[in-house]
Design a protein around this motif. Structure first.
Motif, PDB file in Angstrom:
ATOM      1  N   LEU A  15       0.827  -1.213   0.000  1.00  0.00           N
ATOM      2  CA  LEU A  15       0.000   0.000   0.000  1.00  0.00           C
ATOM      3  C   LEU A  15       0.860   1.262   0.000  1.00  0.00           C
ATOM      4  O   LEU A  15       0.588   2.215  -0.730  1.00  0.00           O
ATOM      5  N   VAL A  16       1.907   1.267   0.818  1.00  0.00           N
ATOM      6  CA  VAL A  16       2.808   2.420   0.865  1.00  0.00           C
ATOM      7  C   VAL A  16       3.515   2.583  -0.472  1.00  0.00           C
ATOM      8  O   VAL A  16       3.621   3.686  -1.002  1.00  0.00           O
ATOM      9  N   SER A  17       3.962   1.491  -1.054  1.00  0.00           N
ATOM     10  CA  SER A  17       4.633   1.537  -2.350  1.00  0.00           C
ATOM     11  C   SER A  17       3.703   2.076  -3.434  1.00  0.00           C
ATOM     12  O   SER A  17       4.100   2.899  -4.251  1.00  0.00           O
ATOM     13  N   ALA A  18       2.456   1.627  -3.441  1.00  0.00           N
ATOM     14  CA  ALA A  18       1.486   2.108  -4.433  1.00  0.00           C
ATOM     15  C   ALA A  18       1.213   3.580  -4.251  1.00  0.00           C
ATOM     16  O   ALA A  18       1.072   4.329  -5.228  1.00  0.00           O
ATOM     17  N   ALA A  19       1.149   4.042  -3.018  1.00  0.00           N
ATOM     18  CA  ALA A  19       0.887   5.461  -2.763  1.00  0.00           C
ATOM     19  C   ALA A  19       2.018   6.324  -3.297  1.00  0.00           C
ATOM     20  O   ALA A  19       1.789   7.397  -3.849  1.00  0.00           O
ATOM     21  N   PHE A  20       3.267   5.869  -3.163  1.00  0.00           N
ATOM     22  CA  PHE A  20       4.394   6.657  -3.639  1.00  0.00           C
ATOM     23  C   PHE A  20       4.565   6.586  -5.142  1.00  0.00           C
ATOM     24  O   PHE A  20       5.177   7.452  -5.739  1.00  0.00           O
ATOM     25  N   SER A  21       4.010   5.578  -5.791  1.00  0.00           N
ATOM     26  CA  SER A  21       4.166   5.456  -7.231  1.00  0.00           C
ATOM     27  C   SER A  21       3.051   6.170  -7.998  1.00  0.00           C
ATOM     28  O   SER A  21       3.070   6.192  -9.203  1.00  0.00           O
ATOM     29  N   GLN A  22       2.090   6.743  -7.302  1.00  0.00           N
ATOM     30  CA  GLN A  22       1.002   7.460  -7.957  1.00  0.00           C
ATOM     31  C   GLN A  22       1.547   8.711  -8.658  1.00  0.00           C
ATOM     32  O   GLN A  22       2.494   9.341  -8.186  1.00  0.00           O
ATOM     33  N   ASP A  23       0.936   9.050  -9.764  1.00  0.00           N
ATOM     34  CA  ASP A  23       1.319  10.262 -10.468  1.00  0.00           C
ATOM     35  C   ASP A  23       0.994  11.473  -9.602  1.00  0.00           C
ATOM     36  O   ASP A  23      -0.060  11.546  -8.987  1.00  0.00           O
ATOM     37  N   LYS A  24       1.914  12.408  -9.582  1.00  0.00           N
ATOM     38  CA  LYS A  24       1.730  13.630  -8.810  1.00  0.00           C
ATOM     39  C   LYS A  24       1.189  14.720  -9.730  1.00  0.00           C
ATOM     40  O   LYS A  24       1.674  14.894 -10.846  1.00  0.00           O
ATOM     41  N   PRO A  25       0.184  15.472  -9.264  1.00  0.00           N
ATOM     42  CA  PRO A  25      -0.309  16.584 -10.085  1.00  0.00           C
ATOM     43  C   PRO A  25       0.751  17.680 -10.198  1.00  0.00           C
ATOM     44  O   PRO A  25       1.432  17.970  -9.219  1.00  0.00           O
ATOM     45  N   LEU A  26       0.873  18.235 -11.383  1.00  0.00           N
ATOM     46  CA  LEU A  26       1.794  19.350 -11.598  1.00  0.00           C
ATOM     47  C   LEU A  26       1.050  20.658 -11.369  1.00  0.00           C
ATOM     48  O   LEU A  26      -0.084  20.823 -11.825  1.00  0.00           O
ATOM     49  N   THR A  27       1.682  21.572 -10.690  1.00  0.00           N
ATOM     50  CA  THR A  27       1.091  22.882 -10.433  1.00  0.00           C
ATOM     51  C   THR A  27       2.060  23.958 -10.906  1.00  0.00           C
ATOM     52  O   THR A  27       3.210  23.675 -11.251  1.00  0.00           O
ATOM     53  N   GLY A  28       1.594  25.183 -10.932  1.00  0.00           N
ATOM     54  CA  GLY A  28       2.450  26.309 -11.276  1.00  0.00           C
ATOM     55  C   GLY A  28       2.600  26.587 -12.757  1.00  0.00           C
ATOM     56  O   GLY A  28       3.342  27.478 -13.141  1.00  0.00           O
ATOM     57  N   TRP A  29       1.884  25.845 -13.594  1.00  0.00           N
ATOM     58  CA  TRP A  29       1.991  26.079 -15.032  1.00  0.00           C
ATOM     59  C   TRP A  29       1.023  27.173 -15.458  1.00  0.00           C
ATOM     60  O   TRP A  29       0.081  27.499 -14.765  1.00  0.00           O
ATOM     61  N   LYS A  30       1.280  27.733 -16.608  1.00  0.00           N
ATOM     62  CA  LYS A  30       0.454  28.813 -17.161  1.00  0.00           C
ATOM     63  C   LYS A  30      -0.063  28.394 -18.529  1.00  0.00           C
ATOM     64  O   LYS A  30       0.529  27.540 -19.176  1.00  0.00           O
ATOM     65  N   TYR A  31      -1.154  29.005 -18.947  1.00  0.00           N
ATOM     66  CA  TYR A  31      -1.711  28.654 -20.252  1.00  0.00           C
ATOM     67  C   TYR A  31      -2.279  29.885 -20.934  1.00  0.00           C
ATOM     68  O   TYR A  31      -2.496  30.933 -20.309  1.00  0.00           O
ATOM     69  N   SER A  32      -2.540  29.737 -22.225  1.00  0.00           N
ATOM     70  CA  SER A  32      -3.185  30.785 -23.010  1.00  0.00           C
ATOM     71  C   SER A  32      -3.893  30.143 -24.197  1.00  0.00           C
ATOM     72  O   SER A  32      -3.633  28.991 -24.533  1.00  0.00           O
ATOM     73  N   PHE A  33      -4.780  30.895 -24.789  1.00  0.00           N
ATOM     74  CA  PHE A  33      -5.459  30.468 -26.010  1.00  0.00           C
ATOM     75  C   PHE A  33      -5.942  31.704 -26.730  1.00  0.00           C
ATOM     76  O   PHE A  33      -6.054  32.777 -26.139  1.00  0.00           O
ATOM     77  N   THR A  34      -6.222  31.559 -28.016  1.00  0.00           N
ATOM     78  CA  THR A  34      -6.714  32.690 -28.806  1.00  0.00           C
ATOM     79  C   THR A  34      -8.181  32.530 -29.174  1.00  0.00           C
ATOM     80  O   THR A  34      -8.761  33.432 -29.770  1.00  0.00           O
ATOM     81  N   ALA A  35      -8.785  31.397 -28.825  1.00  0.00           N
ATOM     82  CA  ALA A  35     -10.199  31.164 -29.151  1.00  0.00           C
ATOM     83  C   ALA A  35     -11.080  32.185 -28.445  1.00  0.00           C
ATOM     84  O   ALA A  35     -10.780  32.627 -27.333  1.00  0.00           O
ATOM     85  N   LYS A  36     -12.161  32.531 -29.083  1.00  0.00           N
ATOM     86  CA  LYS A  36     -13.108  33.495 -28.527  1.00  0.00           C
ATOM     87  C   LYS A  36     -14.097  32.790 -27.601  1.00  0.00           C
ATOM     88  O   LYS A  36     -14.530  31.679 -27.883  1.00  0.00           O
ATOM     89  N   PRO A  37     -14.479  33.453 -26.505  1.00  0.00           N
ATOM     90  CA  PRO A  37     -15.481  32.856 -25.614  1.00  0.00           C
ATOM     91  C   PRO A  37     -16.867  32.920 -26.238  1.00  0.00           C
ATOM     92  O   PRO A  37     -17.136  33.774 -27.091  1.00  0.00           O
ATOM     93  N   LEU A  38     -17.736  32.015 -25.790  1.00  0.00           N
ATOM     94  CA  LEU A  38     -19.115  32.005 -26.265  1.00  0.00           C
ATOM     95  C   LEU A  38     -19.828  33.296 -25.853  1.00  0.00           C
ATOM     96  O   LEU A  38     -20.698  33.778 -26.549  1.00  0.00           O
ATOM     97  N   GLY A  39     -19.465  33.869 -24.747  1.00  0.00           N
ATOM     98  CA  GLY A  39     -19.997  35.134 -24.240  1.00  0.00           C
ATOM     99  C   GLY A  39     -19.112  35.589 -23.097  1.00  0.00           C
ATOM    100  O   GLY A  39     -18.253  34.840 -22.620  1.00  0.00           O
ATOM    101  N   GLU A  40     -19.324  36.808 -22.623  1.00  0.00           N
ATOM    102  CA  GLU A  40     -18.467  37.355 -21.571  1.00  0.00           C
ATOM    103  C   GLU A  40     -18.465  36.516 -20.301  1.00  0.00           C
ATOM    104  O   GLU A  40     -17.449  36.383 -19.635  1.00  0.00           O
ATOM    105  N   GLU A  41     -19.627  35.933 -19.933  1.00  0.00           N
ATOM    106  CA  GLU A  41     -19.665  35.124 -18.710  1.00  0.00           C
ATOM    107  C   GLU A  41     -18.833  33.852 -18.826  1.00  0.00           C
ATOM    108  O   GLU A  41     -18.477  33.247 -17.814  1.00  0.00           O
ATOM    109  N   TRP A  42     -18.508  33.446 -20.031  1.00  0.00           N
ATOM    110  CA  TRP A  42     -17.732  32.220 -20.257  1.00  0.00           C
ATOM    111  C   TRP A  42     -16.276  32.517 -20.603  1.00  0.00           C
ATOM    112  O   TRP A  42     -15.510  31.606 -20.905  1.00  0.00           O
ATOM    113  N   ALA A  43     -15.898  33.772 -20.561  1.00  0.00           N
ATOM    114  CA  ALA A  43     -14.528  34.177 -20.890  1.00  0.00           C
ATOM    115  C   ALA A  43     -13.572  33.778 -19.759  1.00  0.00           C
ATOM    116  O   ALA A  43     -13.988  33.465 -18.643  1.00  0.00           O
ATOM    117  N   ASP A  44     -12.300  33.798 -20.065  1.00  0.00           N
ATOM    118  CA  ASP A  44     -11.248  33.493 -19.093  1.00  0.00           C
ATOM    119  C   ASP A  44     -10.131  34.521 -19.269  1.00  0.00           C
ATOM    120  O   ASP A  44      -9.014  34.186 -19.660  1.00  0.00           O
TER     121      ASP A  44
END
Length: 160
Positions: A15-44
């Motif tokens: 159980l301990v071995s399986a817990a340590f072999s689990q994939d770790k989530p990556l944090t601190g990354w940034k993203y962007s896109f050029t697609a237009k939102p469906l409307g202002e409430e759905w924008a990012d």
């Protein structure tokens, strides 16, 4: 009695071995896109919705334009084992053919994984966690949503 103690110890070790072999989530990354939102409430506008941990469909970034590319800057080279995109189908007008992941390799984006279990015809299911297994080291990704016109994204999760 000794056998049970040994069996319990082996189980705990597994159980301990399986817990340590689990994939770790990556944090601190940034993203962007050029697609237009469906409307202002759905924008990012601050490019935060897809990595904030919120998987509520009412907080989605809904993007239009057919094929939608999200460029991800990992800020440092990382080894990635999978990507999970949380998407929502608000109605049957939302159609997704496939999800592809491309990694920047030697100055060019190369497809390193895809998930073709999107949604096109009528479905009862509305929430989808689309997983793409990966085995790649890079510092930049492009996540491509091949859709008919619009896609609703709650979250993109990276693991390594």
């Amino acid at each position: 009695m000794r056998f049970r103690a040994l069996a319990s110890a082996l189980l705990l070790l597994c159980l301990v071995s399986a817990a340590f072999s689990q994939d770790k989530p990556l944090t601190g990354w940034k993203y962007s896109f050029t697609a237009k939102p469906l409307g202002e409430e759905w924008a990012d506008p601050g490019f935060t919705k897809l990595s904030d941990g919120v998987k509520d469909p009412s907080k989605s970034a809904i993007l239009s334009g057919g094929t939608i590319a999200v460029d991800i800057d990992l800020t440092r080279p990382c080894h990635l084992s999978k990507l999970v995109a949380q998407v929502h189908r608000h109605n049957d007008n939302y159609k997704l053919q496939k999800l592809s992941v491309e990694a920047l390799q030697a100055g060019q984006y190369v497809t390193v994984g895809e998930n073709t279990s999107g949604f096109w015809g009528p479905t009862e299911q509305r929430a989808f966690a689309l997983e793409v297994p990966l085995d790649v080291s890079t510092d930049r990704l492009r996540v491509v949503f091949s859709s008919a016109s619009i896609v609703s994204i709650q979250e993109i999760e990276l693991f390594g």
